[in-house]
Design an enzyme around this catalytic site. Structure first.
Site, PDB file in Angstrom:
ATOM      1  N   GLY A  27     -38.684 -48.674  -2.214  1.00 55.15           N
ATOM      2  CA  GLY A  27     -40.049 -48.425  -1.723  1.00 55.15           C
ATOM      3  C   GLY A  27     -40.817 -47.490  -2.633  1.00 55.15           C
ATOM      4  N   ASN A  48     -32.075 -56.653   7.601  1.00 57.22           N
ATOM      5  CA  ASN A  48     -31.465 -56.235   8.866  1.00 57.22           C
ATOM      6  C   ASN A  48     -32.138 -56.822  10.100  1.00 57.22           C
ATOM      7  OD1 ASN A  48     -33.708 -54.558   8.366  1.00 57.22           O
ATOM      8  ND2 ASN A  48     -32.888 -52.980   9.708  1.00 57.22           N
ATOM      9  N   CYS A  79     -33.275 -48.958  10.629  1.00 54.06           N
ATOM     10  CA  CYS A  79     -33.868 -47.731  10.099  1.00 54.06           C
ATOM     11  C   CYS A  79     -34.182 -46.777  11.247  1.00 54.06           C
ATOM     12  CB  CYS A  79     -35.089 -48.030   9.257  1.00 54.06           C
ATOM     13  SG  CYS A  79     -36.357 -48.918  10.109  1.00 54.06           S
ATOM     14  N   GLY A 119     -37.824 -51.560   3.602  1.00 62.19           N
ATOM     15  CA  GLY A 119     -36.557 -51.544   2.875  1.00 62.19           C
ATOM     16  C   GLY A 119     -36.153 -50.126   2.538  1.00 62.19           C
ATOM     17  N   SER A 120     -35.390 -49.988   1.471  1.00 63.09           N
ATOM     18  CA  SER A 120     -34.807 -48.683   1.160  1.00 63.09           C
ATOM     19  C   SER A 120     -35.827 -47.737   0.526  1.00 63.09           C
ATOM     20  CB  SER A 120     -33.631 -48.864   0.213  1.00 63.09           C
ATOM     21  OG  SER A 120     -34.115 -49.185  -1.071  1.00 63.09           O
ATOM     22  N   GLU A 166     -42.468 -49.185   4.890  1.00 61.92           N
ATOM     23  CA  GLU A 166     -41.542 -48.663   5.899  1.00 61.92           C
ATOM     24  C   GLU A 166     -40.201 -48.495   5.219  1.00 61.92           C
ATOM     25  OE1 GLU A 166     -41.963 -47.430   8.720  1.00 61.92           O
ATOM     26  OE2 GLU A 166     -44.077 -47.965   8.878  1.00 61.92           O
ATOM     27  N   GLU A 212     -47.565 -50.396  11.408  1.00 64.93           N
ATOM     28  CA  GLU A 212     -47.348 -51.806  11.701  1.00 64.93           C
ATOM     29  C   GLU A 212     -47.451 -52.031  13.206  1.00 64.93           C
ATOM     30  OE1 GLU A 212     -43.319 -52.236   9.471  1.00 64.93           O
ATOM     31  OE2 GLU A 212     -44.612 -53.910   8.904  1.00 64.93           O
TER      32      GLU A 212
HETATM   33  C1  UN1 Z   1     -36.035 -51.425  16.314  1.00 64.24           C
HETATM   34  O1  UN1 Z   1     -35.417 -50.373  16.309  1.00 64.24           O
HETATM   35  O2  UN1 Z   1     -36.200 -52.097  17.342  1.00 64.24           O
HETATM   36  O3  UN1 Z   1     -35.676 -51.849   9.638  1.00 64.24           O
HETATM   37  C2  UN1 Z   1     -36.692 -51.981  15.118  1.00 64.24           C
HETATM   38  C3  UN1 Z   1     -35.640 -51.356  10.765  1.00 64.24           C
HETATM   39  C4  UN1 Z   1     -36.936 -51.152  11.480  1.00 64.24           C
HETATM   40  C5  UN1 Z   1     -37.027 -51.936  12.717  1.00 64.24           C
HETATM   41  C6  UN1 Z   1     -36.336 -51.297  13.855  1.00 64.24           C
HETATM   42  N1  UN1 Z   1     -38.018 -51.466  10.606  1.00 64.24           N
HETATM   43  O4  UN1 Z   1     -34.579 -51.064  11.263  1.00 64.24           O
END
Ligand code: UN1
Length: 479
Positions: free
Chosen positions: A232, A151, A283, A227-228, A249, A460
């Site tokens: 994960g 994404n 996410c 990822g999912s 994450e 992160e």
């Molecule tokens: C954002 O909202 O600017 O996978 C970043 C994702 C997150 C990153 C979002 N790790 O959507």
């Protein structure tokens, strides 16, 4: 077929890989972006071996060299952000404006970590014993495996690769299978940045083959994954079995609370941006809109009016606000949740189905349901442009609903009350809190991460990235 064929990068060489898999354009299935070859487990093993062989020299390389490499990469990405953004838009489907913004973000992240390479922190303390000094220093954690999602195919790899290299680690990067073009473009820039061979490697292929071979390799020292939740969790169990350092994450089911005292137009903008921009495929998306009863009806009317203006279509068309869903598999998931919304008795307020466009693509209307907190669309991460609207009696009820989730990535509130904003910042069970802002859209220089089922391991981004990408050494010296 004149489209490019994307290959992997191992020990300073481009490696074709087997087969000719289609790199789809989700907005036009009849005009693919390119093709790519996939690696087998043996080739992934060679990539990890190459990273391990390159580690001793790179871990001791001059920080100035590391800074210059990362600065070169950042400058080139920024200079080419329109072109890279166009590739991203065609491959992943977010709009051109969003894609160029993401490319710029990736460039800025490399620039930030170019600076961090020259600021590796340490401490010197007095010992409890006379005549003894204690030093606390940071050393690279080693060979870092990076498994990235589709994404944010430039920004997320950037915020994992840049700190890994800045702090002296070597890297094997496994991108998501549906975005080999962006991964290749990044690898191509890194291949010209002055890195010794083997310091950076990129391996294309499926999670089942390539991801598994990476995680199972005995020379891997650390794994960072975005990822999912199911993937994960499976990786986490495997990593725990071999005491691998991990940073995970995973999902989100982020609430956006709208209180009666909010600026309602601002709240609607936050909700539309957070829930539907980037096709809801973040996410950090605001997938639960929790609105105080006193303004609920007015909020619904304004949302419906605003959503009626949103144009779904070709991400390269500047008039379009929402690009296609990234893949057939994700579209099937999204449509499945729309069905689940109906089955659970939620009331459809907007959208609810596919959108016809001149090209064959995965176009889905932004969709809003009035739902109950127990409905599946209110509890499970969808990862598409589908949001659940929940009614809250008052602030306390809204806060309880916001925290009533297994996830804890981001939580937002729209309010003009200092008291409620302050209370929410303290009591939202999330790693990130937004006041009068969409839940998605974060700064690159501050920590990113969540609580509960959303995240595991050190944060992160920003200066906190040093925690995962280094290991601490405590040295005692007596004269
Ligand atoms: C954002 O909202 O600017 O996978 C970043 C994702 C997150 C990153 C979002 N790790 O959507």
């Amino acid at each position: 077929m004149n489209e490019p064929r994307y290959s992997s990068y191992i020990a300073g060489q481009w490696v074709e890989g087997g087969g000719s898999h289609v790199d789809e354009n989700p907005a036009n299935l009849d005009a693919p972006v390119g093709h790519y070859g996939v690696l087998d487990a043996a080739a992934v093993g060679q990539a990890v071996d190459a990273a391990a062989a390159a580690l001793p020299a790179w871990s001791l390389a001059a920080p100035q060299l590391r800074a210059e490499v990362l600065d070169f990469v950042g400058s080139e990405i920024l200079a080419r952000k329109e072109e890279l953004g166009r590739l991203l838009a065609r491959e992943e489907g977010k709009t051109l404006a969003e894609s160029i913004g993401e490319a710029a973000r990736a460039g800025q992240i490399f620039k930030f970590f170019a600076g961090e390479a020259l600021r590796i922190p340490g401490e010197k303390l007095a010992s409890t014993r006379p005549g003894v000094d204690v030093e606390v220093t940071r050393e690279p954690v080693g060979v870092v495996g990076i498994i990235a999602p589709w994404n944010f195919p430039l920004a997320i790899p950037a915020w994992k690769i840049a700190p890994a290299l800045a702090f002296g680690n070597t890297v094997v990067f496994k991108p998501a299978e549906i975005v080999p073009g962006c991964a290749w473009a990044l690898a191509e820039i890194l291949s010209r940045a002055g890195l010794p061979e083997g310091v950076f490697n990129m391996v294309l292929g499926s999670g089942r083959t390539v991801g598994q071979a990476l995680v199972a390799h005995p020379k891997l020292d650390a794994l960072t994954f975005t990822g999912s939740v199911p993937t994960g969790r499976a990786l986490l169990e495997q990593a725990a079995g071999r005491a691998l350092k991990v940073q995970m994450e995973m999902g989100g089911k982020n609430p956006l609370v709208v209180l009666a005292d909010a600026d309602l137009d601002q709240a609607v903008e936050c909700a539309v941006n957070g829930a539907f921009f980037s096709t809801g495929q973040r996410c950090t998306a605001s997938s639960r809109l929790i609105v105080e009863a006193a303004v609920y009806d007015r909020f619904v009317v304004k949302m419906q009016a605003r959503m009626a203006q949103l144009r779904v279509g070709d991400p390269l068309d500047p008039q379009v606000h929402i690009g296609p869903v990234a893949s057939q598999a994700q579209l099937d998931t999204d449509l499945g949740y729309i069905r689940a919304g109906h089955e659970d008795g939620a009331e459809l307020l907007a959208g609810g189905g596919r959108v016809d466009c001149p090209t064959r693509g995965h176009f889905l209307a932004p969709t809003l349901f009035a739902a109950r907190a127990s409905d599946r669309i209110s509890r499970e991460e969808i990862f598409g442009p589908v949001a659940a609207l929940l009614r809250a009696a008052d602030y306390e009820h809204a806060l309880a609903l916001a925290n009533d989730t297994e996830f804890g990535l981001c939580a937002g509130i729209c309010t003009t009350s200092l008291r409620h904003a302050t209370h929410f910042k303290r009591h939202a069970q999330a790693g990130m809190v937004m006041v009068n802002l969409p839940t998605a859209g974060v700064d690159p220089h501050v920590p990113f991460g969540g609580r509960k089922a959303s995240s595991y391991g050190p944060r992160e981004q920003g200066r906190y990235a040093v925690e995962f990408y280094t290991t601490v050494k405590t040295a005692y010296t007596s004269a």
